[in-house]
Design a protein around this motif. Structure first.
Motif, PDB file in Angstrom:
ATOM      1  N   GLY A  46       0.818  -1.210   0.000  1.00 24.66           N
ATOM      2  CA  GLY A  46       0.000   0.000   0.000  1.00 24.66           C
ATOM      3  C   GLY A  46       0.850   1.258   0.000  1.00 24.66           C
ATOM      4  N   ALA A  47       1.891   1.283   0.840  1.00 26.43           N
ATOM      5  CA  ALA A  47       2.786   2.446   0.888  1.00 26.43           C
ATOM      6  C   ALA A  47       3.584   2.570  -0.400  1.00 26.43           C
ATOM      7  CB  ALA A  47       3.719   2.323   2.084  1.00 26.43           C
ATOM      8  N   MET A  48       4.019   1.441  -0.954  1.00 29.93           N
ATOM      9  CA  MET A  48       4.813   1.461  -2.184  1.00 29.93           C
ATOM     10  C   MET A  48       3.990   1.982  -3.365  1.00 29.93           C
ATOM     11  SD  MET A  48       6.831  -1.713  -3.967  1.00 29.93           S
ATOM     12  CE  MET A  48       7.586  -1.542  -5.591  1.00 29.93           C
ATOM     13  N   LEU A  49       2.737   1.530  -3.481  1.00 32.44           N
ATOM     14  CA  LEU A  49       1.898   1.988  -4.578  1.00 32.44           C
ATOM     15  C   LEU A  49       1.554   3.461  -4.438  1.00 32.44           C
ATOM     16  CD1 LEU A  49      -0.531  -0.996  -5.279  1.00 32.44           C
ATOM     17  CD2 LEU A  49       1.547  -0.325  -6.493  1.00 32.44           C
ATOM     18  N   ALA A  50       1.455   3.936  -3.193  1.00 30.68           N
ATOM     19  CA  ALA A  50       1.235   5.369  -2.988  1.00 30.68           C
ATOM     20  C   ALA A  50       2.440   6.164  -3.488  1.00 30.68           C
ATOM     21  CB  ALA A  50       0.983   5.654  -1.511  1.00 30.68           C
ATOM     22  N   PHE A  71      -3.060  26.360   2.174  1.00 28.40           N
ATOM     23  CA  PHE A  71      -3.916  25.675   3.147  1.00 28.40           C
ATOM     24  C   PHE A  71      -3.880  24.163   3.000  1.00 28.40           C
ATOM     25  CE2 PHE A  71      -6.559  26.207  -0.609  1.00 28.40           C
ATOM     26  CZ  PHE A  71      -7.207  24.984  -0.708  1.00 28.40           C
ATOM     27  N   VAL A  72      -3.372  23.650   1.868  1.00 34.77           N
ATOM     28  CA  VAL A  72      -3.416  22.210   1.610  1.00 34.77           C
ATOM     29  C   VAL A  72      -2.488  21.448   2.559  1.00 34.77           C
ATOM     30  CG1 VAL A  72      -3.010  20.380  -0.083  1.00 34.77           C
ATOM     31  CG2 VAL A  72      -4.076  22.523  -0.789  1.00 34.77           C
ATOM     32  N   ARG A  73      -1.272  21.949   2.730  1.00 32.61           N
ATOM     33  CA  ARG A  73      -0.304  21.218   3.562  1.00 32.61           C
ATOM     34  C   ARG A  73      -0.761  21.100   5.024  1.00 32.61           C
ATOM     35  NH1 ARG A  73       5.012  19.852   2.293  1.00 32.61           N
ATOM     36  NH2 ARG A  73       4.912  21.191   0.449  1.00 32.61           N
ATOM     37  N   PRO A  74      -1.225  22.202   5.679  1.00 34.38           N
ATOM     38  CA  PRO A  74      -1.740  22.030   7.039  1.00 34.38           C
ATOM     39  C   PRO A  74      -2.914  21.060   7.117  1.00 34.38           C
ATOM     40  CG  PRO A  74      -1.351  24.350   6.576  1.00 34.38           C
ATOM     41  CD  PRO A  74      -1.185  23.617   5.286  1.00 34.38           C
ATOM     42  N   ALA A  75      -3.766  21.067   6.089  1.00 32.04           N
ATOM     43  CA  ALA A  75      -4.900  20.143   6.068  1.00 32.04           C
ATOM     44  C   ALA A  75      -4.424  18.704   6.011  1.00 32.04           C
ATOM     45  CB  ALA A  75      -5.808  20.451   4.874  1.00 32.04           C
ATOM     46  N   LEU A  76      -3.356  18.470   5.261  1.00 37.59           N
ATOM     47  CA  LEU A  76      -2.800  17.117   5.175  1.00 37.59           C
ATOM     48  C   LEU A  76      -2.209  16.683   6.512  1.00 37.59           C
ATOM     49  CD1 LEU A  76      -1.051  17.212   1.676  1.00 37.59           C
ATOM     50  CD2 LEU A  76      -3.085  15.909   2.305  1.00 37.59           C
ATOM     51  N   TYR A  77      -1.523  17.594   7.184  1.00 38.24           N
ATOM     52  CA  TYR A  77      -0.978  17.267   8.510  1.00 38.24           C
ATOM     53  C   TYR A  77      -2.094  16.884   9.473  1.00 38.24           C
ATOM     54  CZ  TYR A  77       3.911  18.657   7.868  1.00 38.24           C
ATOM     55  OH  TYR A  77       5.224  18.717   7.485  1.00 38.24           O
ATOM     56  N   LEU A  78      -3.156  17.662   9.479  1.00 39.25           N
ATOM     57  CA  LEU A  78      -4.263  17.395  10.403  1.00 39.25           C
ATOM     58  C   LEU A  78      -4.958  16.080  10.056  1.00 39.25           C
ATOM     59  CD1 LEU A  78      -5.764  21.003  10.671  1.00 39.25           C
ATOM     60  CD2 LEU A  78      -4.425  19.789  12.393  1.00 39.25           C
ATOM     61  N   ALA A  79      -5.212  15.868   8.767  1.00 38.65           N
ATOM     62  CA  ALA A  79      -5.869  14.630   8.352  1.00 38.65           C
ATOM     63  C   ALA A  79      -4.986  13.416   8.642  1.00 38.65           C
ATOM     64  CB  ALA A  79      -6.204  14.692   6.859  1.00 38.65           C
ATOM     65  N   GLY A  80      -3.696  13.539   8.350  1.00 37.39           N
ATOM     66  CA  GLY A  80      -2.770  12.440   8.613  1.00 37.39           C
ATOM     67  C   GLY A  80      -2.657  12.146  10.096  1.00 37.39           C
ATOM     68  N   GLY A  81      -2.614  13.186  10.921  1.00 34.34           N
ATOM     69  CA  GLY A  81      -2.526  12.991  12.366  1.00 34.34           C
ATOM     70  C   GLY A  81      -3.748  12.277  12.919  1.00 34.34           C
ATOM     71  N   PHE A 119      -3.197  -2.917   3.698  1.00 37.28           N
ATOM     72  CA  PHE A 119      -3.012  -2.168   2.448  1.00 37.28           C
ATOM     73  C   PHE A 119      -3.790  -0.862   2.501  1.00 37.28           C
ATOM     74  CE2 PHE A 119      -4.452  -0.890  -1.727  1.00 37.28           C
ATOM     75  CZ  PHE A 119      -3.311  -0.981  -2.508  1.00 37.28           C
ATOM     76  N   ARG A 120      -5.034  -0.942   2.927  1.00 36.18           N
ATOM     77  CA  ARG A 120      -5.856   0.270   3.004  1.00 36.18           C
ATOM     78  C   ARG A 120      -5.273   1.266   3.998  1.00 36.18           C
ATOM     79  NH1 ARG A 120     -10.350  -3.420   3.040  1.00 36.18           N
ATOM     80  NH2 ARG A 120     -10.509  -3.113   5.305  1.00 36.18           N
ATOM     81  N   LYS A 121      -4.790   0.763   5.124  1.00 35.75           N
ATOM     82  CA  LYS A 121      -4.220   1.650   6.136  1.00 35.75           C
ATOM     83  C   LYS A 121      -3.046   2.441   5.578  1.00 35.75           C
ATOM     84  CE  LYS A 121      -5.250  -1.168  10.255  1.00 35.75           C
ATOM     85  NZ  LYS A 121      -4.611  -1.932  11.368  1.00 35.75           N
ATOM     86  N   THR A 122      -2.057   1.745   5.040  1.00 39.09           N
ATOM     87  CA  THR A 122      -0.842   2.426   4.589  1.00 39.09           C
ATOM     88  C   THR A 122      -1.086   3.275   3.350  1.00 39.09           C
ATOM     89  OG1 THR A 122      -0.196   0.442   3.355  1.00 39.09           O
ATOM     90  CG2 THR A 122       0.720   0.714   5.574  1.00 39.09           C
ATOM     91  N   PHE A 123      -1.957   2.825   2.466  1.00 41.04           N
ATOM     92  CA  PHE A 123      -2.225   3.591   1.245  1.00 41.04           C
ATOM     93  C   PHE A 123      -2.908   4.912   1.582  1.00 41.04           C
ATOM     94  CE2 PHE A 123      -4.739   4.598  -2.601  1.00 41.04           C
ATOM     95  CZ  PHE A 123      -3.704   4.664  -3.517  1.00 41.04           C
ATOM     96  N   VAL A 124      -3.943   4.856   2.403  1.00 42.82           N
ATOM     97  CA  VAL A 124      -4.661   6.078   2.781  1.00 42.82           C
ATOM     98  C   VAL A 124      -3.766   6.992   3.601  1.00 42.82           C
ATOM     99  CG1 VAL A 124      -6.592   6.990   4.124  1.00 42.82           C
ATOM    100  CG2 VAL A 124      -6.926   4.978   2.678  1.00 42.82           C
ATOM    101  N   LEU A 125      -2.989   6.406   4.503  1.00 41.00           N
ATOM    102  CA  LEU A 125      -2.097   7.209   5.338  1.00 41.00           C
ATOM    103  C   LEU A 125      -1.023   7.887   4.492  1.00 41.00           C
ATOM    104  CD1 LEU A 125      -2.007   7.821   8.331  1.00 41.00           C
ATOM    105  CD2 LEU A 125      -0.389   5.940   8.626  1.00 41.00           C
ATOM    106  N   SER A 126      -0.524   7.190   3.489  1.00 32.91           N
ATOM    107  CA  SER A 126       0.492   7.769   2.610  1.00 32.91           C
ATOM    108  C   SER A 126      -0.054   8.953   1.822  1.00 32.91           C
ATOM    109  CB  SER A 126       1.014   6.704   1.637  1.00 32.91           C
ATOM    110  OG  SER A 126       1.698   5.676   2.311  1.00 32.91           O
ATOM    111  N   LEU A 127      -1.321   8.872   1.422  1.00 26.71           N
ATOM    112  CA  LEU A 127      -1.918   9.942   0.627  1.00 26.71           C
ATOM    113  C   LEU A 127      -2.067  11.238   1.416  1.00 26.71           C
ATOM    114  CD1 LEU A 127      -4.716   8.055  -1.358  1.00 26.71           C
ATOM    115  CD2 LEU A 127      -2.410   8.664  -2.098  1.00 26.71           C
ATOM    116  N   THR A 128      -2.022  11.142   2.745  1.00 23.26           N
ATOM    117  CA  THR A 128      -2.138  12.341   3.580  1.00 23.26           C
ATOM    118  C   THR A 128      -0.830  12.652   4.311  1.00 23.26           C
ATOM    119  OG1 THR A 128      -2.999  11.015   5.426  1.00 23.26           O
ATOM    120  CG2 THR A 128      -4.618  12.002   3.930  1.00 23.26           C
ATOM    121  N   ASN A 129       0.272  12.079   3.834  1.00 21.42           N
ATOM    122  CA  ASN A 129       1.563  12.262   4.494  1.00 21.42           C
ATOM    123  C   ASN A 129       2.355  13.379   3.801  1.00 21.42           C
ATOM    124  OD1 ASN A 129       4.111  12.089   5.623  1.00 21.42           O
ATOM    125  ND2 ASN A 129       4.161   9.864   5.623  1.00 21.42           N
TER     126      ASN A 129
END
Length: 232
Positions: A46-50, A71-81, A119-129
């Motif tokens: 999941g992380a690799m495909l991201a 505003f996008v980068r702070p939003a990603l930090y908050l969503a990822g956290g 897979f879902r965990k790492t893929f989604v987490l990578s998209l907000t990292n």
């Protein structure tokens, strides 16, 4: 530099970036010791495909939107956290429930739903990292541009100590192939080692799940803090 040497340098680079402790490796470790090698491999995939998706989007100029809209980068930090804290709750539950790595865990991995959970965990987490996206906006996209890359200077924790020890010429597809090959080696061998250890040591599964929860909580709070400071 020959194609083989360039590809080997890419493998070293991929391994060096994939191996350091972090939220992705925490999830891979948890899945590996609780559910087996296949679940750990899928989490790594999941992380690799991201990463592969980020590379394509960066080449297309899509990822650069983060730099155009502050505003996008702070939003990603908050969503990822928030996501990391959510996954940490699951890891805590795993630590409480997993007495050991058992045959039942192996049967669970046989189910498709169990295989793709990590897979879902790492893929989604990578998209907000933001760190992962930032890498592809700077170093990653430069892998195909003519120039020089100081491989170890970009490795977390040891970059300053090892800077200048491995310089490679960029601009060759072989370097990129080797880079993803190094990540592939990691997501195959790391879960295999943990799964094997988990089968031999009963206490490893709950210990690793607890460690995974601690890592996710730590990075989750860090991301939320950075995101909040960026907004204020």
């Amino acid at each position: 530099m020959s194609i083989a040497t360039t590809a080997l340098a890419g493998v070293v680079f991929g391994l060096a970036l994939a191996a350091p402790p972090g939220p992705m490796n925490a999830i891979i470790a948890e899945e590996s010791v609780v559910r087996g090698w296949a679940a750990g491999f899928w989490a790594g995939l999941g992380a690799m495909l991201a990463d592969a998706l980020f590379f394509v989007l960066t080449l297309a100029g899509v990822v650069a939107v983060i730099d155009r809209y502050p505003f996008v980068r702070p939003a990603l930090y908050l969503a990822g956290g928030l996501l990391m804290l959510y996954f940490a709750v699951g890891a805590i539950e795993e630590a409480r429930a997993a007495a050991s790595f058992t045959a039942e865990g192996d049967r669970d991995v046989a189910a498709a739903a169990a295989k793709v959970r990590g897979f879902r965990k790492t893929f989604v987490l990578s998209l907000t990292n933001p760190y992962q996206i930032g890498f592809w906006l700077t170093v990653g996209v430069g892998l195909l541009e003519t120039g020089t890359l100081d491989v170890f200077s970009h490795v977390p924790a040891v970059g300053e100590q090892l800077a200048g020890t491995l310089l490679v010429q960029t601009g060759s597809p072989a370097l990129l192939v080797g880079f993803f090959g190094g990540i592939a080696i990691w997501i195959v061998t790391y879960p295999a080692a943990l799964s094997s250890a988990g089968k031999r040591v009963d206490a490893l599964a709950p210990a690793v799940a607890a460690g995974s929860a601690a890592v996710l909580v730590g990075f989750g709070l860090l991301f939320l803090g950075v995101g909040a400071m960026s907004v204020l």
